[in-house]
Design an enzyme around this catalytic site. Structure first.
Site, PDB file in Angstrom:
ATOM      1  N   HIS A  69       1.466  33.002 -14.215  1.00  0.00           N
ATOM      2  CA  HIS A  69       1.390  30.920 -14.830  1.00  0.00           C
ATOM      3  C   HIS A  69       1.855  31.561 -15.958  1.00  0.00           C
ATOM      4  O   HIS A  69       2.757  30.749 -17.532  1.00  0.00           O
ATOM      5  CB  HIS A  69       0.275  30.285 -15.072  1.00  0.00           C
ATOM      6  CG  HIS A  69      -1.053  30.634 -15.142  1.00  0.00           C
ATOM      7  ND1 HIS A  69      -1.622  31.204 -14.318  1.00  0.00           N
ATOM      8  CD2 HIS A  69      -1.645  30.747 -16.777  1.00  0.00           C
ATOM      9  CE1 HIS A  69      -3.123  31.885 -14.778  1.00  0.00           C
ATOM     10  NE2 HIS A  69      -2.664  31.734 -16.817  1.00  0.00           N
ATOM     11  N   GLY A  70       1.995  32.958 -17.039  1.00  0.00           N
ATOM     12  CA  GLY A  70       2.337  33.048 -18.161  1.00  0.00           C
ATOM     13  C   GLY A  70       2.271  35.212 -17.938  1.00  0.00           C
ATOM     14  O   GLY A  70       2.233  35.132 -16.706  1.00  0.00           O
ATOM     15  N   ALA A  71       2.333  35.247 -18.922  1.00  0.00           N
ATOM     16  CA  ALA A  71       2.245  37.082 -19.057  1.00  0.00           C
ATOM     17  C   ALA A  71       0.678  38.036 -18.929  1.00  0.00           C
ATOM     18  O   ALA A  71       1.263  38.997 -17.899  1.00  0.00           O
ATOM     19  CB  ALA A  71       2.800  37.620 -20.071  1.00  0.00           C
ATOM     20  N   GLY A  72       0.341  37.358 -18.962  1.00  0.00           N
ATOM     21  CA  GLY A  72      -1.298  38.058 -19.070  1.00  0.00           C
ATOM     22  C   GLY A  72      -1.436  38.774 -20.206  1.00  0.00           C
ATOM     23  O   GLY A  72      -0.054  39.440 -20.533  1.00  0.00           O
TER      24      GLY A  72
ATOM     25  N   LYS B 102      -5.587  29.402 -32.870  1.00  0.00           N
ATOM     26  CA  LYS B 102      -5.998  29.981 -32.659  1.00  0.00           C
ATOM     27  C   LYS B 102      -7.345  29.250 -32.985  1.00  0.00           C
ATOM     28  O   LYS B 102      -7.764  28.860 -33.816  1.00  0.00           O
ATOM     29  CB  LYS B 102      -6.329  31.577 -32.606  1.00  0.00           C
ATOM     30  CG  LYS B 102      -7.783  31.591 -31.620  1.00  0.00           C
ATOM     31  CD  LYS B 102      -7.583  32.794 -31.804  1.00  0.00           C
ATOM     32  CE  LYS B 102      -9.381  33.864 -31.026  1.00  0.00           C
ATOM     33  NZ  LYS B 102      -9.485  35.159 -30.907  1.00  0.00           N
TER      34      LYS B 102
END
Length: 89
Positions: free
Chosen positions: A15-18, A87
């Site tokens: 679901h994403g790069a990690g 963030k």
């Protein structure tokens, strides 16, 4: 992305790069100056650079490589590019 419905992966994919480096590792490896350099041309909270080093782009895996590694699972239909990093606290 469009899933290819591969039953060997339970019809799933990344679901994403990690992360390549944990938050703790990133804070040890990179500086606020490194972050400022990598965030050039993007909107971000530069005044909080010291607190945001763990989110440096280099802390994450290369998304193009991740997508190439799962080419049997998904078809790339569009590529997105980061323009904002936020963030929360």
């Amino acid at each position: 992305m469009a899933g290819k419905g591969n039953p060997d992966s339970w019809m799933s994919c990344s679901h994403g790069a990690g992360r390549r480096y944990s938050r703790t590792q990133a804070k040890k490896l990179f500086t606020a100056a490194d972050l400022a350099s990598q965030m050039s041309g993007k909107v971000w909270l530069s005044r909080r650079a010291e607190a945001l080093v763990d989110e440096i782009p280099s802390a994450y895996k290369d998304i193009d490589q991740v997508m190439a590694d799962q080419a049997d699972l998904v078809e790339v239909r569009h590529t997105l590019h980061q323009v904002l990093n936020y963030k929360g606290t």
